[in-house]
Design a protein around this motif. Structure first.
Motif, PDB file in Angstrom:
ATOM      1  N   ASP A 125      92.315  76.209 -29.834  1.00  0.00           N
ATOM      2  CA  ASP A 125      91.034  75.685 -30.307  1.00  0.00           C
ATOM      3  C   ASP A 125      89.973  76.760 -30.065  1.00  0.00           C
ATOM      4  O   ASP A 125      89.753  77.168 -28.927  1.00  0.00           O
ATOM      5  N   HIS A 152      86.938  76.601 -29.889  1.00  0.00           N
ATOM      6  CA  HIS A 152      85.820  76.160 -29.053  1.00  0.00           C
ATOM      7  C   HIS A 152      86.080  76.449 -27.574  1.00  0.00           C
ATOM      8  O   HIS A 152      85.166  76.431 -26.769  1.00  0.00           O
ATOM      9  N   LYS A 197      75.592  76.942 -25.518  1.00  0.00           N
ATOM     10  CA  LYS A 197      75.877  76.662 -26.926  1.00  0.00           C
ATOM     11  C   LYS A 197      76.117  77.958 -27.694  1.00  0.00           C
ATOM     12  O   LYS A 197      75.579  79.004 -27.370  1.00  0.00           O
ATOM     13  N   ARG A 198      76.914  77.847 -28.721  1.00  0.00           N
ATOM     14  CA  ARG A 198      77.261  78.992 -29.569  1.00  0.00           C
ATOM     15  C   ARG A 198      76.012  79.689 -30.104  1.00  0.00           C
ATOM     16  O   ARG A 198      75.968  80.912 -30.218  1.00  0.00           O
ATOM     17  N   CYS A 236      75.409  72.893 -23.631  1.00  0.00           N
ATOM     18  CA  CYS A 236      76.125  71.675 -23.980  1.00  0.00           C
ATOM     19  C   CYS A 236      75.867  70.654 -22.870  1.00  0.00           C
ATOM     20  O   CYS A 236      75.630  71.020 -21.728  1.00  0.00           O
ATOM     21  N   ARG A 274      84.574  71.361 -25.575  1.00  0.00           N
ATOM     22  CA  ARG A 274      84.694  72.769 -25.984  1.00  0.00           C
ATOM     23  C   ARG A 274      83.641  73.155 -26.999  1.00  0.00           C
ATOM     24  O   ARG A 274      83.893  73.968 -27.879  1.00  0.00           O
ATOM     25  N   GLN A 275      82.469  72.572 -26.920  1.00  0.00           N
ATOM     26  CA  GLN A 275      81.409  72.888 -27.882  1.00  0.00           C
ATOM     27  C   GLN A 275      81.014  74.331 -27.821  1.00  0.00           C
ATOM     28  O   GLN A 275      80.967  74.950 -26.833  1.00  0.00           O
TER      29      GLN A 275
END
Length: 160
Positions: A36, A38, A118-119, A125, A159-160
């Motif tokens: 994943d 994330h 956060k990305r 998150c 997994r954000q």
């Protein structure tokens, strides 16, 4: 006297129930965990919740066999932070290291949470966002996921 809560502390920005892996996890299990995109940090804990090590994708050599014990490839150096640390210092540390995740541990090494940038880099998150994402995954599957599906959705939501 009432204790004031400093919203700029790590403890106030961390995810409180991050996905963890057991101490005996294999390289293959961690590779599946990292499938994943994330996921940036695998948290390996013992049965009492003490953080044993952390793993990033690059920690595991491509030639490592799938049955090998994954914890031997990890480290906690530079990947943990105490909950009372200022959030600004944590952000600077993450930026300097080119990372987005830090394991939050107490003074005895017990895992308390995950600081998850956060990305976009615009904040962290949080549990509410994780829960919303998990609910969205459940809704997209047409309803009830059952126990294993809910566990998977919950793990994916972290997994954000």
């Amino acid at each position: 006297m009432l204790e004031t809560v400093d919203p700029s502390c790590v403890k106030d920005a961390m995810i409180t129930c991050p996905k963890t892996l057991p101490a005996d996890s294999s390289v293959e299990e961690v590779r599946r965990f990292f499938a994943d995109d994330h996921v940036h940090l695998a948290l390996i804990v013992d049965s009492s919740g003490r953080l044993l090590t952390t793993l990033e994708r690059s920690d595991i050599p491509s030639e490592a066999t799938g049955s090998a014990k994954a914890s031997g490839f990890g480290t906690i150096h530079g990947r943990t932070i105490e909950p009372q640390q200022p959030l600004g210092a944590a952000t600077a540390s993450l930026q300097l290291a080119g990372r987005r995740r830090l394991a939050v541990v107490d003074d005895e090494g017990k895992l308390l949470g995950l600081l998850c940038r956060k990305r976009t880099g615009l904040g962290y998150c949080n549990d509410a966002g994780v829960a919303a994402r998990a609910a969205g995954l459940e809704m997209s599957t047409g309803g009830s996921l059952g126990r294993r599906g809910k566990e998977k959705a919950s793990a994916n939501a972290g997994r954000q």
